[in-house]
Design a protein around this motif. Sequence first.
Motif, PDB file in Angstrom:
ATOM      1  N   GLY A  61      20.289  -2.846   8.172  1.00  0.00           N
ATOM      2  CA  GLY A  61      19.802  -2.357   9.458  1.00  0.00           C
ATOM      3  C   GLY A  61      18.498  -1.597   9.381  1.00  0.00           C
ATOM      4  O   GLY A  61      18.205  -0.771  10.249  1.00  0.00           O
ATOM      5  N   LEU A  62      17.694  -1.859   8.348  1.00  0.00           N
ATOM      6  CA  LEU A  62      16.399  -1.188   8.243  1.00  0.00           C
ATOM      7  C   LEU A  62      15.377  -1.911   9.106  1.00  0.00           C
ATOM      8  O   LEU A  62      15.572  -3.055   9.521  1.00  0.00           O
ATOM      9  CB  LEU A  62      15.910  -1.187   6.792  1.00  0.00           C
ATOM     10  N   ARG A  63      14.261  -1.244   9.368  1.00  0.00           N
ATOM     11  CA  ARG A  63      13.100  -1.864   9.990  1.00  0.00           C
ATOM     12  C   ARG A  63      11.954  -1.680   9.011  1.00  0.00           C
ATOM     13  O   ARG A  63      11.545  -0.553   8.728  1.00  0.00           O
ATOM     14  CB  ARG A  63      12.788  -1.233  11.348  1.00  0.00           C
ATOM     15  N   ALA A  64      11.457  -2.797   8.461  1.00  0.00           N
ATOM     16  CA  ALA A  64      10.528  -2.733   7.336  1.00  0.00           C
ATOM     17  C   ALA A  64       9.283  -3.560   7.605  1.00  0.00           C
ATOM     18  O   ALA A  64       9.307  -4.531   8.356  1.00  0.00           O
ATOM     19  CB  ALA A  64      11.220  -3.244   6.067  1.00  0.00           C
ATOM     20  N   ALA A  65       8.196  -3.151   6.965  1.00  0.00           N
ATOM     21  CA  ALA A  65       6.940  -3.907   7.026  1.00  0.00           C
ATOM     22  C   ALA A  65       6.268  -3.849   5.665  1.00  0.00           C
ATOM     23  O   ALA A  65       6.315  -2.819   4.978  1.00  0.00           O
ATOM     24  CB  ALA A  65       6.013  -3.340   8.094  1.00  0.00           C
ATOM     25  N   SER A  66       5.648  -4.956   5.272  1.00  0.00           N
ATOM     26  CA  SER A  66       4.882  -5.020   4.027  1.00  0.00           C
ATOM     27  C   SER A  66       3.425  -5.244   4.380  1.00  0.00           C
ATOM     28  O   SER A  66       3.095  -6.185   5.113  1.00  0.00           O
ATOM     29  CB  SER A  66       5.387  -6.161   3.136  1.00  0.00           C
ATOM     30  N   LEU A  67       2.544  -4.395   3.859  1.00  0.00           N
ATOM     31  CA  LEU A  67       1.117  -4.502   4.140  1.00  0.00           C
ATOM     32  C   LEU A  67       0.409  -5.110   2.940  1.00  0.00           C
ATOM     33  O   LEU A  67       0.494  -4.592   1.822  1.00  0.00           O
ATOM     34  CB  LEU A  67       0.517  -3.130   4.451  1.00  0.00           C
ATOM     35  N   ARG A  68      -0.320  -6.198   3.184  1.00  0.00           N
ATOM     36  CA  ARG A  68      -1.023  -6.909   2.122  1.00  0.00           C
ATOM     37  C   ARG A  68      -2.523  -6.710   2.269  1.00  0.00           C
ATOM     38  O   ARG A  68      -3.082  -6.973   3.338  1.00  0.00           O
ATOM     39  CB  ARG A  68      -0.701  -8.403   2.189  1.00  0.00           C
ATOM     40  N   TYR A  69      -3.176  -6.260   1.205  1.00  0.00           N
ATOM     41  CA  TYR A  69      -4.622  -6.074   1.227  1.00  0.00           C
ATOM     42  C   TYR A  69      -5.158  -6.202  -0.183  1.00  0.00           C
ATOM     43  O   TYR A  69      -4.426  -6.131  -1.161  1.00  0.00           O
ATOM     44  CB  TYR A  69      -5.008  -4.729   1.852  1.00  0.00           C
ATOM     45  N   PHE A  70      -6.467  -6.421  -0.264  1.00  0.00           N
ATOM     46  CA  PHE A  70      -7.111  -6.592  -1.565  1.00  0.00           C
ATOM     47  C   PHE A  70      -7.662  -5.267  -2.091  1.00  0.00           C
ATOM     48  O   PHE A  70      -6.966  -4.467  -2.660  1.00  0.00           O
ATOM     49  CB  PHE A  70      -8.237  -7.628  -1.484  1.00  0.00           C
ATOM     50  N   ASN A  71      -8.928  -4.996  -1.830  1.00  0.00           N
ATOM     51  CA  ASN A  71      -9.632  -3.907  -2.500  1.00  0.00           C
ATOM     52  C   ASN A  71      -9.894  -2.755  -1.551  1.00  0.00           C
ATOM     53  O   ASN A  71     -10.361  -2.945  -0.437  1.00  0.00           O
ATOM     54  CB  ASN A  71     -10.967  -4.435  -3.045  1.00  0.00           C
ATOM     55  N   VAL A  72      -9.599  -1.558  -2.025  1.00  0.00           N
ATOM     56  CA  VAL A  72      -9.762  -0.340  -1.227  1.00  0.00           C
ATOM     57  C   VAL A  72     -10.877   0.492  -1.836  1.00  0.00           C
ATOM     58  O   VAL A  72     -10.986   0.606  -3.056  1.00  0.00           O
ATOM     59  CB  VAL A  72      -8.444   0.454  -1.192  1.00  0.00           C
TER      60      VAL A  72
END
Length: 282
Positions: A162-173
């Motif tokens: 019952g979680l609410r999850a998100a995965s953020l994908r990015y390259f270079n910071v």
Amino acid sequence: MPILVVGAAGYIGSHIAHALVERGESVVAVDDLSTGSSQRLGRLPLHRIDVTSAEAVGALSELMLEKQVDGVIHLAARKAVGESTREPLLYYSHNIDGVVNVAAAMAAAGVRQVVLSSTAAVYGESGEAPLTEDAPTNPINPYGRSKLVGEWVLGDSAAAYGLRAASLRYFNVAGAGDRALADRGLTNLIPLVVDAAQRGSAVEIFGDDFPTPDGTCVRDYVHVADVAAAHLAVLDRLRNAREPHRVYNIGGGRVERSRSGGRCPAGELPSCRISDGVQAPR
């Protein structure tokens, strides 16, 4: 309500922690200081926990209950591509076990919202430009594969508990919101270039025959303050999210094509990828 930031003493994590404080949130900072620095947190109290350890689930769940944590932003992971090829087991254990333990602690403590800092390396050498969240995932190194498995763990846990999850994908910071929060790791390109300039030495460029205007790779860079803002925006959205798990690409919003439309291979610094296959979340 308090937000628990795992990896809060790191480069990106500290920017997120300070951004939360600036908008009036209470922050519970967790880090094992294996690569982070407590100086980045200023007066913010640090809870020193290794989230990959056998004791992590109990320690994290107790902390969540004690502080009445409402959401989690999880950034703690190993991220050097070259090291991952030399020490794949280290990367699989750290980057996957950390997600498993954080999700288990959340389930035990009844915390529902979590944002995972992932990577666009999960796409591998995609021929698409721009990259979208629907692009096939085919990571080409243990680092990218370990992060993709972490996303799967989070998605399955969200559906089951019952979680609410998100995965953020990015390259270079790149960049810094404050000098005290600057990136000091020499595995990243910009600190490497700055260090070379300060020492008066040259920066070695790997590859001069890529299908780009000058033969070298083009990379997608996003300012760290924008990456922090994206984490906060997605966390806010999770409170009303319907789907258990969603992926967001984070990028500069520009697409630069080479003369022949080719791609730079994703790999160890300073190899590069075509500028911006990713878009900021809407």
